[in-house]
Write a protein that holds these residues in place. Structure first.
Motif, mmCIF file in Angstrom:
data_model
loop_
_atom_site.group_PDB
_atom_site.id
_atom_site.type_symbol
_atom_site.label_atom_id
_atom_site.label_comp_id
_atom_site.label_asym_id
_atom_site.label_seq_id
_atom_site.Cartn_x
_atom_site.Cartn_y
_atom_site.Cartn_z
ATOM 1 N N GLN A 315 -14.150 -12.797 5.339
ATOM 2 C CA GLN A 315 -14.401 -14.563 5.562
ATOM 3 C C GLN A 315 -13.630 -14.847 6.894
ATOM 4 O O GLN A 315 -13.165 -16.143 6.711
ATOM 5 N N GLY A 316 -13.579 -14.074 8.026
ATOM 6 C CA GLY A 316 -13.027 -14.661 9.281
ATOM 7 C C GLY A 316 -11.325 -14.759 9.179
ATOM 8 O O GLY A 316 -10.591 -15.267 9.810
ATOM 9 N N LYS A 317 -10.595 -14.159 7.847
ATOM 10 C CA LYS A 317 -9.481 -14.056 7.577
ATOM 11 C C LYS A 317 -8.764 -12.806 7.639
ATOM 12 O O LYS A 317 -9.426 -12.001 6.919
ATOM 13 N N LEU A 318 -7.611 -12.577 7.925
ATOM 14 C CA LEU A 318 -6.674 -11.431 7.666
ATOM 15 C C LEU A 318 -5.813 -11.450 6.510
ATOM 16 O O LEU A 318 -5.227 -12.356 6.382
ATOM 17 N N MET A 319 -5.947 -10.435 5.605
ATOM 18 C CA MET A 319 -5.214 -10.663 4.290
ATOM 19 C C MET A 319 -4.389 -9.241 4.223
ATOM 20 O O MET A 319 -4.863 -8.290 3.920
ATOM 21 N N PRO A 320 -3.148 -9.234 3.869
ATOM 22 C CA PRO A 320 -2.358 -8.009 3.416
ATOM 23 C C PRO A 320 -2.907 -7.434 2.092
ATOM 24 O O PRO A 320 -2.999 -8.230 1.193
ATOM 25 N N ILE A 321 -2.860 -6.251 2.130
ATOM 26 C CA ILE A 321 -3.393 -5.515 0.811
ATOM 27 C C ILE A 321 -2.716 -4.408 0.281
ATOM 28 O O ILE A 321 -2.805 -4.012 -0.868
ATOM 29 N N ALA A 322 -1.682 -4.006 1.154
ATOM 30 C CA ALA A 322 -0.984 -2.909 0.823
ATOM 31 C C ALA A 322 0.472 -2.646 1.697
ATOM 32 O O ALA A 322 0.374 -2.990 2.610
ATOM 33 N N ILE A 323 1.472 -2.367 0.994
ATOM 34 C CA ILE A 323 2.729 -2.237 1.984
ATOM 35 C C ILE A 323 3.463 -1.164 1.154
ATOM 36 O O ILE A 323 3.896 -1.134 0.144
ATOM 37 N N GLN A 324 3.985 -0.136 2.135
ATOM 38 C CA GLN A 324 4.753 1.070 1.898
ATOM 39 C C GLN A 324 6.088 0.751 2.767
ATOM 40 O O GLN A 324 6.032 0.701 3.804
ATOM 41 N N LEU A 325 7.279 0.719 2.227
ATOM 42 C CA LEU A 325 8.392 0.448 2.909
ATOM 43 C C LEU A 325 9.282 1.619 3.792
ATOM 44 O O LEU A 325 9.821 1.159 4.509
ATOM 45 N N LYS A 326 8.730 2.573 3.367
ATOM 46 C CA LYS A 326 9.445 3.818 4.171
ATOM 47 C C LYS A 326 8.340 4.775 4.402
ATOM 48 O O LYS A 326 7.350 4.598 3.735
ATOM 49 N N GLN A 327 8.437 5.877 5.373
ATOM 50 C CA GLN A 327 7.478 6.487 5.933
ATOM 51 C C GLN A 327 7.125 7.457 4.919
ATOM 52 O O GLN A 327 5.867 7.921 4.948
#
Length: 667
Positions: A315-327
């Motif tokens: 809908q024309g927006k960017l939203m975060p869906i997942a985060i991993q803090l280390k590689q």
């Protein structure tokens, strides 16, 4: 006898006046005048700041076409002062007017040579004295501007331990000097008065920080305080915050980021796999930070992660869906989602924002604008004389860069610098990250048109950095193309210009350390290659620097949004306790030191010169001056368009409004 009418323009800036005796010699194709004292009825005030003084130089015969003047200044009553002439105009007995741009401080008793303003490429020189003057100028410049290796694996810089080691013409103005010192001092005094600079304990609660934050607020920083926990604003910063060049379209999930279809909820838009195929999934990968040793601040170990962040466009927006803090995936390295507890998700975003601070300051800001701008400037000053069209075109975009970078090396990244002592990536980590950044940099990534295509973000909506940046690139490209095509009619002229080739070779060798994988040209073979590279230089030194510099305080003043460092390790399981956040955030002294530094780095001076404005006249021919006027009109129209676009926005994007940023890296 014939008379030449000489008009001397002294710059209208502080301390530009001279009461010394000034002498001139005119040199033409048919001879030269005697060395003549510029004496007038005003006496010692003839060369007062902002004044225009008129003199007559008499010669036995016509000197032909004038191409050179010699100026020297001898002390008066044993007092040697400084003088800053902007230009000298000479009207010949035949009625021709010659303009000699000067634009430099004359502080000594030496003879200084200045060429007539018409741009001339080296192989076009015909008179032996003109050739010799050109050679002598570059010999002197190579002595004044020497390369020095700051650290192995980093771009080389100007040799000099302090601003006073620089030639006077590239130092700050008196006004800039005073304002810069005052801004820095007031920030430090305020911290001292409040008793905050020595307090290394954690903040007790967010309200305690809020009371300090409210001492210096901007409209944007206030908005950040209100919105920093919102997912939409978290994502927005990757488009229009201070690091708008990191996000890229994710065509294939990295193997070390094992997010599956059943882990994420995409609000009825299909599976993760399907959305990747549609080009709606985007990634930020902080792998350059992986494995570096975080700093120790106030005797306490700090923590710095190398996260991966996944975004979904809908809908024309960017939203975060997942985060991993280390590689590296592991049981103690969980993947966080918006569906987790509010506290777990907020902590994950906070570690990402701290990583972004380090990536932004070292790679995006320091390396890709400040250090590169210094390389472009030093190479220009060493290899290209004032009479060259490239010098005339680029020298306004080098203003103050050498001094601001020396100050950065002294106050920010030195052994006792603010960044070294108070950032999570300070110390050896800083140089490791910078080396990794340079080795992975490409020419394409410095050219916004190529960069947005390579990152797959050309069609991203509400990406104002991209929209404004592309328009600016095109306006600059058109201007550069018209100016350079006037002097370089064919590719052969480019190939034969030895000074131009020396300039790019010096940049390749000293800026990019002869690393061919960067794609930086080692020589120019065509006019088109030259035009693109010069466009990139101007864009980097003006537009790109503003985009990544001007909003530092706006987005970083509210410390939880952009922590300069973090005091506790990242969560290894889900279920973070509420009290952990305040213990994780940087301590009081680190926070306020970071705030005062960001305030200084974002504060423009009153002698600010916007993009496209050239108060120092280097081009004297009619055609390039006509092109400059057209360039200024196009920038003005773009500024108007940006202001109209911004009117309905709750958070206007102003960092690429050409009326609001400088020609050069000057802060």
């Amino acid at each position: 006898m014939v008379n030449y009418e000489v008009t001397v323009y002294t710059t209208n800036c502080a301390l530009a006046t001279t009461i010394n005796n000034v002498y001139i010699k005119l040199v033409g194709s048919e001879g030269e005048s005697n060395r003549s004292w510029l004496w007038g009825f005003k006496g010692s005030l003839a060369l007062f700041k902002g004044d225009v003084a008129h003199f007559t130089v008499s010669c036995r015969k016509s000197l032909g076409t004038l191409f050179l003047i010699e100026l020297d200044k001898q002390h008066f009553l044993l007092f040697q002062d400084s003088w800053y002439p902007s230009k000298v105009e000479v009207r010949s007995p035949e009625g021709d007017t010659y303009c000699f741009p000067v634009h430099r401080w004359i502080t000594d008793r030496e003879v200084h040579l200045f060429r007539e303003g018409k741009a001339v490429i080296a192989f076009e020189e015909t008179h032996p004295l003109a050739k010799d003057a050109r050679e002598q100028e570059l010999i002197g410049r190579k002595k004044d501007y020497c390369w020095e290796e700051l650290k192995e694996g980093l771009p080389h810089c100007i040799k000099g331990k302090s601003p006073l080691s620089l030639p006077p013409e590239v130092r700050f103005s008196y006004t800039k000097d005073i304002e810069f010192v005052w801004t820095a001092a007031t920030g430090e005094i305020e911290l001292y008065v409040k008793g905050l600079e020595k307090r290394d304990e954690p903040w007790t609660d967010i309200d305690a920080f809020d009371r300090v934050f409210r001492c210096k607020m901007t409209e944007t920083s206030e908005y950040v305080e209100e919105q920093w926990q919102e997912d939409e604003f978290f994502a927005y910063q990757y488009l229009n915050g201070v690091n708008p060049i990191m996000i890229r379209c994710c065509k294939v999930l990295p193997e070390n980021f094992p997010v599956t279809n059943d882990m994420v909820f995409l609000h009825g838009h299909g599976s993760l796999t399907e959305e990747i195929e549609r080009g709606n999934i985007f990634l930020c990968d902080y792998k350059r930070l992986d494995g570096v040793t975080a700093n120790t601040i106030n005797g306490k170990k700090q923590y710095l992660m190398a996260p991966l962040v996944l975004f979904h466009k809908r809908q024309g927006k960017l939203m975060p869906i997942a985060i991993q803090l280390k590689q590296t995936p592991a049981d103690d390295n969980p993947i966080f989602f918006p569906t987790d507890s509010a506290y777990d998700w907020m902590m994950a975003k906070m570690f990402v924002r701290s990583a972004d601070f380090q990536e932004h300051e070292l790679n995006v800001h320091l390396l890709r604008t400040h250090l590169l701008a210094e390389v472009f400037a030093v190479s220009l000053l060493r290899n290209v004389p004032m009479v060259h069209p490239l010098y005339k075109l680029l020298v306004p975009h080098t203003r103050y860069t050498l001094q601001i970078n020396i100050l950065a090396r002294l106050a920010l990244i030195s052994e006792k610098g603010v960044f070294t002592e108070f950032a999570a990536s300070g110390g050896e980590a800083m140089f490791t990250i910078l080396k990794r950044s340079l080795s992975s940099m490409t020419y394409k990534s410095l050219c916004i048109q190529d960069d947005v295509d390579e990152r797959g973000v050309r069609d991203m909506p509400n990406y104002y950095y991209k929209d404004d940046g592309l328009r600016l690139w095109n306006v600059i490209l058109t201007f550069v193309k018209e100016v350079l095509s006037y002097y370089y009619k064919t590719d052969d002229v480019v190939v034969k210009d030895s000074e131009l080739q020396d300039w790019i070779q010096d940049i390749f060798e000293h800026g990019f350390l002869s690393q061919e994988q960067t794609g930086i040209p080692q020589k120019f073979s065509t006019v088109a290659e030259l035009i693109k590279f010069v466009t990139m230089v101007i864009f980097t030194c003006s537009c790109q620097h503003s985009a990544v510099n001007s909003g530092q305080y706006d987005y970083g003043a509210w410390m939880p949004n952009t922590p300069i460092s973090l005091q506790r390790p990242p969560p290894t399981t889900k279920g973070t306790k509420d009290h952990i956040m305040m213990q994780t955030l940087p301590d009081i002294s680190t926070t306020v030191k970071g705030m005062s530094t960001l305030w200084l780095l974002s504060k423009e001076s009153s002698d600010f010169v916007p993009l496209g404005q050239y108060p120092e006249q280097y081009f004297t021919e009619g055609f390039p001056r006509k092109l400059i006027k057209r360039f200024q009109r196009e920038l003005l129209q773009l500024s108007v368009d940006i202001k109209i676009r911004n009117e309905p926005l709750s958070l206007p994007y102003t960092y690429l409004d050409p009326a609001s940023f400088e020609n050069s890296v000057a802060i």
